[in-house]
Design a protein around this motif. Structure first.
Motif: not given
Lengths: 198, 198
Positions: A159, A162-163, A166, B162-163, B166-167, B170
């Motif tokens: 996460l 991911g944050t 992005s 963004g968080t 991104s899931i 994965w």
């Protein structure tokens, strides 16, 4: 497009060739960018490019090194090696945002990599090793009691990246938000949460 | 690859055609996926596909509707419309993760969209409208004092998506982590932060 005045002008060094190559890779895709197209953008002959680099793949490798080398160097900084684990984690995350902003086109290229060749897969392995180091820092901070342990360390690491990753989709270095301000906002959200502190 | 036994078997409905089309779009890219390739994967003739949909673009539009319709429906749920703004925001973010998990291939397709046609640009506009609604909820919660106001609302919204987005890179729905557990971990991080509560 190169202007006619620029055509044939000497003085492109490897860095300049690399910068224009990475722009083209991000715009058109690596596969779709030929050495001929790069020569056209640079306003030089193909053989002039081969004076600087051996192949298109060598350009990609140099570009990925800019991103990966920058990230890996963070892990050897004193502030990443000494002190409480949560401070070390924060240092590495702030540094990651710094590398992302400083090397935006190079990190963008790395994040879009599919792993089509052995060289690309090696780059992805290095990126995964970096991610795993961050995951270990999350675990260490959880063991030390400074990070909550009801969030799985591996999920937290995913996460977090991911944050952070992005950011390449929207951040413009020429805009009003500095890399430091951006890092402050990211760190505030992921470490302390968006809820107002009561 | 279709098995020979499947070839010519009747009974594909539009949903089944759509599901296989979206898998192929995500695997090979939309542009690189021809109706001929889809027919081969389904083990039917091209004209059998045209019985269900008018064109490849119609398939893409149906697929994007699955993702966008799911997201937009969240905003009209009572829990998104009533109560404190931070609770409404949390409801919408949990719902977004739910849609992402339920409609993973469709959301993946939406997130990779480049906006090459007018239809694609319209889909991206709808996605941006959804994001803007979430941004308004962040602002409302900041005005109400329940979210910290030292993080810019628009940046918070971008970091939140963004968080969450991104899931797709994965998360595997068949794995051990349920959509609810995943949402709990995301909400814990972004609302309360990774720091242990002292």
């Amino acid at each position: 497009m190169s202007s006619p005045a620029r055509r044939g002008r000497p003085g492109y060094d490897q860095d300049a060739v690399l910068q224009i190559a990475v722009e083209a890779f991000n715009l058109h895709g690596y596969e779709a960018t030929s050495m001929g197209l790069l020569a056209e953008k640079l306003g030089v002959s193909k053989s002039a490019i081969y004076h600087h680099v051996a192949s298109k793949e060598a350009l990609l490798e140099l570009a990925l090194e800019q991103a990966l080398g920058g990230l890996e160097a963070l892990l050897t900084e004193p502030a990443a090696l000494e002190g409480p684990a949560d401070s070390r984690l924060e240092h590495v995350l702030r540094g990651t945002i710094g590398v992302l902003v400083d090397k935006l086109p190079y990190v963008t290229l790395l994040l879009r990599l599919r792993g089509n060749t052995e060289m690309e897969r090696e780059a992805l392995r290095r990126r995964r090793d970096f991610d795993r180091e961050v995951s270990s820092l999350v675990e260490a901070a959880q063991s030390a009691g400074s990070l909550r342990s009801d969030v799985d360390a591996r999920i937290a690491e995913r996460l977090l990246f991911g944050t952070i990753n992005s950011i390449v989709e929207w951040y413009r270095p020429e805009g009003p938000l500095s890399a430091e301000e951006l890092a402050d906002q990211v760190i505030a959200m992921v470490f302390n949460g968006l809820h107002a502190q009561s």
